[in-house]
Every structure is written in structure tokens, then in C-alpha cells.
Write a protein that holds these residues in place. Structure first.
Motif, PDB file in Angstrom:
ATOM      1  N   SER A  93       0.827  -1.211   0.000  1.00  0.00           N
ATOM      2  CA  SER A  93       0.000   0.000   0.000  1.00  0.00           C
ATOM      3  C   SER A  93       0.863   1.265   0.000  1.00  0.00           C
ATOM      4  O   SER A  93       0.458   2.292  -0.520  1.00  0.00           O
ATOM      5  CB  SER A  93      -0.970   0.002   1.179  1.00  0.00           C
ATOM      6  N   VAL A  94       2.060   1.177   0.551  1.00  0.00           N
ATOM      7  CA  VAL A  94       2.955   2.348   0.547  1.00  0.00           C
ATOM      8  C   VAL A  94       3.658   2.485  -0.808  1.00  0.00           C
ATOM      9  O   VAL A  94       3.632   3.540  -1.428  1.00  0.00           O
ATOM     10  CB  VAL A  94       4.018   2.241   1.672  1.00  0.00           C
ATOM     11  N   VAL A  95       4.257   1.395  -1.300  1.00  0.00           N
ATOM     12  CA  VAL A  95       5.173   1.560  -2.429  1.00  0.00           C
ATOM     13  C   VAL A  95       4.467   1.523  -3.790  1.00  0.00           C
ATOM     14  O   VAL A  95       5.088   1.855  -4.795  1.00  0.00           O
ATOM     15  CB  VAL A  95       6.337   0.548  -2.371  1.00  0.00           C
ATOM     16  N   ARG A  96       3.190   1.137  -3.829  1.00  0.00           N
ATOM     17  CA  ARG A  96       2.475   1.157  -5.113  1.00  0.00           C
ATOM     18  C   ARG A  96       1.954   2.557  -5.436  1.00  0.00           C
ATOM     19  O   ARG A  96       1.475   2.802  -6.536  1.00  0.00           O
ATOM     20  CB  ARG A  96       1.311   0.166  -5.113  1.00  0.00           C
ATOM     21  N   ASP A  97       2.040   3.452  -4.471  1.00  0.00           N
ATOM     22  CA  ASP A  97       1.509   4.804  -4.634  1.00  0.00           C
ATOM     23  C   ASP A  97       2.684   5.779  -4.460  1.00  0.00           C
ATOM     24  O   ASP A  97       3.331   5.818  -3.418  1.00  0.00           O
ATOM     25  CB  ASP A  97       0.443   5.034  -3.546  1.00  0.00           C
ATOM     26  N   ARG A  98       2.941   6.569  -5.501  1.00  0.00           N
ATOM     27  CA  ARG A  98       4.148   7.403  -5.478  1.00  0.00           C
ATOM     28  C   ARG A  98       4.162   8.427  -4.339  1.00  0.00           C
ATOM     29  O   ARG A  98       5.228   8.856  -3.928  1.00  0.00           O
ATOM     30  CB  ARG A  98       4.311   8.140  -6.818  1.00  0.00           C
ATOM     31  N   LEU A  99       2.965   8.813  -3.845  1.00  0.00           N
ATOM     32  CA  LEU A  99       2.973   9.831  -2.787  1.00  0.00           C
ATOM     33  C   LEU A  99       3.442   9.260  -1.435  1.00  0.00           C
ATOM     34  O   LEU A  99       4.446   9.744  -0.891  1.00  0.00           O
ATOM     35  CB  LEU A  99       1.611  10.534  -2.684  1.00  0.00           C
ATOM     36  N   PRO A 100       2.782   8.227  -0.864  1.00  0.00           N
ATOM     37  CA  PRO A 100       3.306   7.683   0.398  1.00  0.00           C
ATOM     38  C   PRO A 100       4.729   7.144   0.256  1.00  0.00           C
ATOM     39  O   PRO A 100       5.509   7.191   1.214  1.00  0.00           O
ATOM     40  CB  PRO A 100       2.330   6.558   0.753  1.00  0.00           C
ATOM     41  N   GLU A 101       5.067   6.682  -0.938  1.00  0.00           N
ATOM     42  CA  GLU A 101       6.428   6.179  -1.184  1.00  0.00           C
ATOM     43  C   GLU A 101       7.451   7.308  -1.012  1.00  0.00           C
ATOM     44  O   GLU A 101       8.450   7.168  -0.308  1.00  0.00           O
ATOM     45  CB  GLU A 101       6.475   5.615  -2.603  1.00  0.00           C
ATOM     46  N   LEU A 137       4.999  14.793 -14.927  1.00  0.00           N
ATOM     47  CA  LEU A 137       3.755  14.524 -14.216  1.00  0.00           C
ATOM     48  C   LEU A 137       3.541  13.016 -14.254  1.00  0.00           C
ATOM     49  O   LEU A 137       3.594  12.399 -15.326  1.00  0.00           O
ATOM     50  CB  LEU A 137       2.623  15.258 -14.952  1.00  0.00           C
ATOM     51  N   LYS A 138       3.328  12.410 -13.075  1.00  0.00           N
ATOM     52  CA  LYS A 138       3.221  10.942 -13.034  1.00  0.00           C
ATOM     53  C   LYS A 138       1.983  10.532 -12.257  1.00  0.00           C
ATOM     54  O   LYS A 138       1.757  11.028 -11.150  1.00  0.00           O
ATOM     55  CB  LYS A 138       4.428  10.341 -12.293  1.00  0.00           C
ATOM     56  N   ASN A 139       1.226   9.588 -12.806  1.00  0.00           N
ATOM     57  CA  ASN A 139       0.120   8.989 -12.035  1.00  0.00           C
ATOM     58  C   ASN A 139       0.689   8.406 -10.751  1.00  0.00           C
ATOM     59  O   ASN A 139       1.772   7.808 -10.756  1.00  0.00           O
ATOM     60  CB  ASN A 139      -0.553   7.839 -12.816  1.00  0.00           C
ATOM     61  N   ARG A 140      -0.071   8.567  -9.660  1.00  0.00           N
ATOM     62  CA  ARG A 140       0.431   8.037  -8.381  1.00  0.00           C
ATOM     63  C   ARG A 140       0.472   6.519  -8.385  1.00  0.00           C
ATOM     64  O   ARG A 140       1.373   5.905  -7.816  1.00  0.00           O
ATOM     65  CB  ARG A 140      -0.436   8.549  -7.225  1.00  0.00           C
ATOM     66  N   THR A 141      -0.511   5.888  -9.044  1.00  0.00           N
ATOM     67  CA  THR A 141      -0.527   4.415  -9.078  1.00  0.00           C
ATOM     68  C   THR A 141      -0.648   3.934 -10.521  1.00  0.00           C
ATOM     69  O   THR A 141      -0.936   4.725 -11.429  1.00  0.00           O
ATOM     70  CB  THR A 141      -1.733   3.840  -8.284  1.00  0.00           C
ATOM     71  N   GLN A 142      -0.419   2.645 -10.694  1.00  0.00           N
ATOM     72  CA  GLN A 142      -0.633   1.934 -11.970  1.00  0.00           C
ATOM     73  C   GLN A 142       0.355   2.273 -13.079  1.00  0.00           C
ATOM     74  O   GLN A 142       0.201   1.812 -14.205  1.00  0.00           O
ATOM     75  CB  GLN A 142      -2.068   2.166 -12.518  1.00  0.00           C
ATOM     76  N   GLY A 143       1.384   3.051 -12.781  1.00  0.00           N
ATOM     77  CA  GLY A 143       2.343   3.379 -13.841  1.00  0.00           C
ATOM     78  C   GLY A 143       3.443   2.333 -13.921  1.00  0.00           C
ATOM     79  O   GLY A 143       3.843   1.784 -12.908  1.00  0.00           O
ATOM     80  N   TYR A 144       3.905   2.020 -15.092  1.00  0.00           N
ATOM     81  CA  TYR A 144       5.116   1.213 -15.268  1.00  0.00           C
ATOM     82  C   TYR A 144       5.657   1.495 -16.664  1.00  0.00           C
ATOM     83  O   TYR A 144       4.922   1.903 -17.552  1.00  0.00           O
ATOM     84  CB  TYR A 144       4.855  -0.294 -15.069  1.00  0.00           C
ATOM     85  N   ASP A 145       6.969   1.280 -16.826  1.00  0.00           N
ATOM     86  CA  ASP A 145       7.626   1.516 -18.114  1.00  0.00           C
ATOM     87  C   ASP A 145       7.244   2.871 -18.715  1.00  0.00           C
ATOM     88  O   ASP A 145       6.967   2.991 -19.915  1.00  0.00           O
ATOM     89  CB  ASP A 145       7.278   0.396 -19.119  1.00  0.00           C
TER      90      ASP A 145
END
Ligand code: AMP
Length: 379
Positions: A93-101, A137-145
Motif C-alpha cells: 500500500s505504501v510503495v504502489r503509490d508514489r505519494l506515500p512512497e 507529471l506521473k500517475n500516483r498508481t498503476q504506472g510502469y515503463d
């Protein structure tokens, strides 16, 4: 032991390949009917939300893990109530979301690029006063590559960029001119024992990793290791983790954490005494962690959107080819090649250049990575 894996792509496949020598069996819960891990275990081809598939997995498995972070958090939470699961849902829950990460990095005193959370165009416009151009600008979740990201060069880009990222909650961060991109991969078990691989120097194009070079004795190793220790200890982490870093001057800025085996560690299959895949399995099964030392120079080249002629790759001494049995599609990782050798730096550069050419990475093929001035040591 029986290992349940959420996901059935190439990371799950290589995990299962490594697990066979440990006598482990695998079951993959993956909605993709062409899951490339399927030949290495039982494939539960069902949506992640499918209750019967979940029940089957829980009944069969002794421990569950996952191959990527973009799985429903609720699934991981629910499975964890029924069966041992690593890395824990609280970590995901922490590391999948760029903000809490990013906030975790700050709590631990680990520097990052300048960033701000934004959830509207208005907030983005305001945040840019502090962040400045260029930015990303990056989505907080679901981003890859590099997916779910937009480059911001000037004021006029903001509205289009906000549309491009789907108007979803984001962070906006300063674009840094890094000297190098690095990652460090480590494994930690339930006793808190840890092992570390040498840092990988990573080269991306269009946001996708193309080349990773294992840098034994890198000047940044000590600093990178200190950062991943502090993150893993803080999270009481079990499994393999990768920490992606930007080197700016002599400073290391944390970019993101992957709570799983990582593309920049594929070279460990051939070059390290114990691969990242085996060490992940050892960690989650409560087995002693394996040695990570490697005797040879190594590098890994991704095969993206094309399959080179196999015989041409096999002509390069020290090249080990991994095809993932995936259909070829633009931008899709369909395999990788690891180059290992104790040949001279000049010769290694020549072999790597030949490999990069075959992989379609002409720009990287024109560079020297080994026969150049070494960086100085940093404490
Ligand atoms: P990410 O999804 O955050 O790993 O970003 C993908 C790639 O985009 C990174 O590996 C970098 O090459 C590049 N990138 C991301 N964020 C930044 C940044 N703030 N400054 C410079 N390059 C970046």
C-alpha cells in the motif's frame, strides 16, 4: 513447498524456473490466457477478483507472493488474512503509490527530486511555481515503463498533460539531469538477514529499461546499500526489493521502490552465485539467503518489440538468451540477453555493442561502458 504467485508474466516465469532447483511447486493466478509462466506450474486463468480461484490458491499454496505491484490491494489484503504472504499488504500500500512512497523516503532522510501531489489542473498550475520547468507529471498508481507520465516543458503543456495522465491523482516532480540511473537489489528474510547485489547502472529509452550493467565495486554501492537497508528495516520487509536511484553529481536521489524481483537484476541469473529470483523464494520460504557474489563482468540487454535472429545472438561469446514465449508487440518485453565474461574491458564493449545492435539499440551500441575512465570512490 507450494508457492502461489499473483501474476503470470516473465517475472513469475523466471521465479518458477529458479524454484525448481529448490524443489518448489508453483501456481499462478493470472487473468491472461497466454500467461508465459504457465508452463512452469498450474495456471489459474481467472480475474484477480474471482473468489473460487482465490480459494483454490489459498488451499493449495503454503505462501503467496506477487510479481508486480499493479494488482488489487484488496486481493493482497484478503489473501494475507488467510495465508502467509510476502511482501506484506501494508508494504504494497505504501510503495504502489508514489505519494506515500516519497513521504517514506523523506521520513527516512533519503533525498528525492522536488515533488508535489496534484489532483486537479488548478493544483498542477500552482505547484509548477515551486517545481519549475522542465518537470514530469506521473500517475500516483498503476504506472510502469513510463506509462501514465507526461513531460512538462512549459506552461502551455499543462492542460494537455493533465488530460494525458487521465486527470487521475498524480505527483509532479522536477526533471533532473542525472549523471547515471542506478538500482540496488537486496533480499531480506523474516529474521532480518539481508544480502545485496552490486548496483546496476541502467539505461532507458522512452521510459523503458534497455540496458543494465552490473557495477561491481561501484563508488555509489555503499550509499545505495545504506538507503535500501533503512527502507527494508523500516518496513520489516520480506522478499526481494529493488530501489531505483538517480545519481546527481555525487548525490543519490531515490526515485522509486519495486516490491519484487526487478528487470535490472536479470543478470543475476547467470552472473551471481544466487539469482534474485532464488533469493526472493528463499526469503519468502524462510530459507537461508544465498550468496550474491559474482566473479564475472555482466550486463543485460532487453529485447523489446522484436526478436533478433537466435543464431546471431548465440554467435556472441558469453551471451545467454532468454525468450519469454510472448507474442511480439511494439514496446513489449519479449526476452532478454545476459552477457557475462572475464574478457578484457575492450572486448566486453565490443560484444555488448554487437548485442545492442541486434536488439535494435543503435544509440547505446555506439557507446563504451567498460573501457572508460572509472568513477572515483564515494564513502
Ligand atoms: P519511473 O516510472 O519513475 O521509473 O520513470 C521512468 C524513467 O523516466 C526513469 O527511469 C527515468 O529515466 C525517467 N525519469 C523519471 N522521472 C524522472 C525525473 N524526475 N527526472 C529525470 N528523469 C526521470
Amino acid at each position: 513447498m507450494n508457492i502461489g504467485v499473483l501474476g503470470g508474466g516473465q517475472l513469475a516465469r523466471m521465479m518458477a524456473q529458479a524454484g525448481s532447483s529448490l524443489g518448489l511447486s508453483f501456481m499462478f493466478l493470472c487473468p491472461d490466457s497466454h500467461a508465459c509462466a504457465a508452463p512452469y506450474g498450474e495456471h489459474l486463468c481467472a480475474p484477480y477478483e474471482d473468489k473460487r480461484a482465490q480459494e483454490h490458491l489459498v488451499k493449495w499454496a503454503d505462501v503467496v507472493t506477487y510479481e508486480f505491484e499493479n494488482i488489487p490491494l484488496s486481493l493482497v489484503e484478503s489473501l494475507q488474512r488467510q495465508i502467509p504472504l510476502h511482501p506484506a499488504s501494508s508494504i504494497l500500500s505504501v510503495v504502489r503509490d508514489r505519494l506515500p512512497e516519497k513521504l517514506l523516503f523523506h521520513t527516512l532522510g533519503i533525498p528525492t527530486v522536488n515533488f508535489a501531489p496534484v489532483d486537479s489542473l488548478e493544483k498542477l498550475i500552482n505547484a509548477m511555481e515551486d517545481i519549475g520547468f522542465p518537470a514530469v507529471l506521473k500517475n500516483r498508481t498503476q504506472g510502469y515503463d513510463g506509462k501514465g507520465q507526461a513531460l512538462l516543458r512549459k506552461e502551455i503543456d499543462l492542460s494537455a498533460a493533465w488530460e494525458e495522465v487521465g486527470k487521475a491523482p498524480c505527483i509532479v516532480e522536477s526533471m533532473v539531469e542525472f549523471r547515471r540511473e542506478l538500482s540496488i537489489i537486496a533480499a531480506r528474510n523474516q529474521n532480518g538477514d539481508m544480502v545485496f547485489y552490486p548496483v546496476s547502472e541502467n539505461h532507458h529509452r522512452d521510459g523503458i529499461l534497455r540496458l543494465s550493467i552490473s557495477r561491481e565495486d561501484d563508488p555509489m554501492q555503499v550509499r545505495a546499500k545504506a538507503k535500501i537497508i533503512s527502507i527494508m528495516d523500516n518496513l520489516d520487509y520480506v522478499g526481494v526489493m529493488a530501489l531505483e536511484l538517480f545519481q546527481v553529481g555525487d548525490q543519490l536521489l531515490a526515485n522509486e521502490v519495486a516490491p519484487r524481483v526487478h528487470n535490472s537484476g536479470h543478470w543475476t541469473i547467470e552472473a551471481a552465485e544466487t539469482s534474485q529470483f532464488e533469493n526472493h523464494l528463499r526469503a519468502i520460504c524462510g530459507l537461508p539467503l544465498g550468496e550474491t557474489s559474482s566473479a564475472q563482468t555482466s550486463a543485460m540487454v532487453n529485447l523489446i518489440g522484436r526478436l533478433p535472429v537466435e543464431a546471431e545472438i548465440r554467435n556472441i561469446p558469453g551471451a545467454s538468451l532468454h525468450f519469454y514465449d510472448k507474442s511480439v508487440k511494439t514496446g513489449r518485453k519479449v526476452g532478454h540477453v545476459t552477457l557475462t565474461s572475464d574478457c578484457s574491458p575492450e572486448e566486453f564493449d565490443l560484444r555488448l555493442a554487437a548485442l545492442l545492435q541486434l536488439a535494435g539499440e543503435a544509440e547505446l551500441a555506439g557507446r563504451k561502458f567498460f573501457n572508460s575512465t572509472p568513477l572515483t570512490q564515494c564513502p
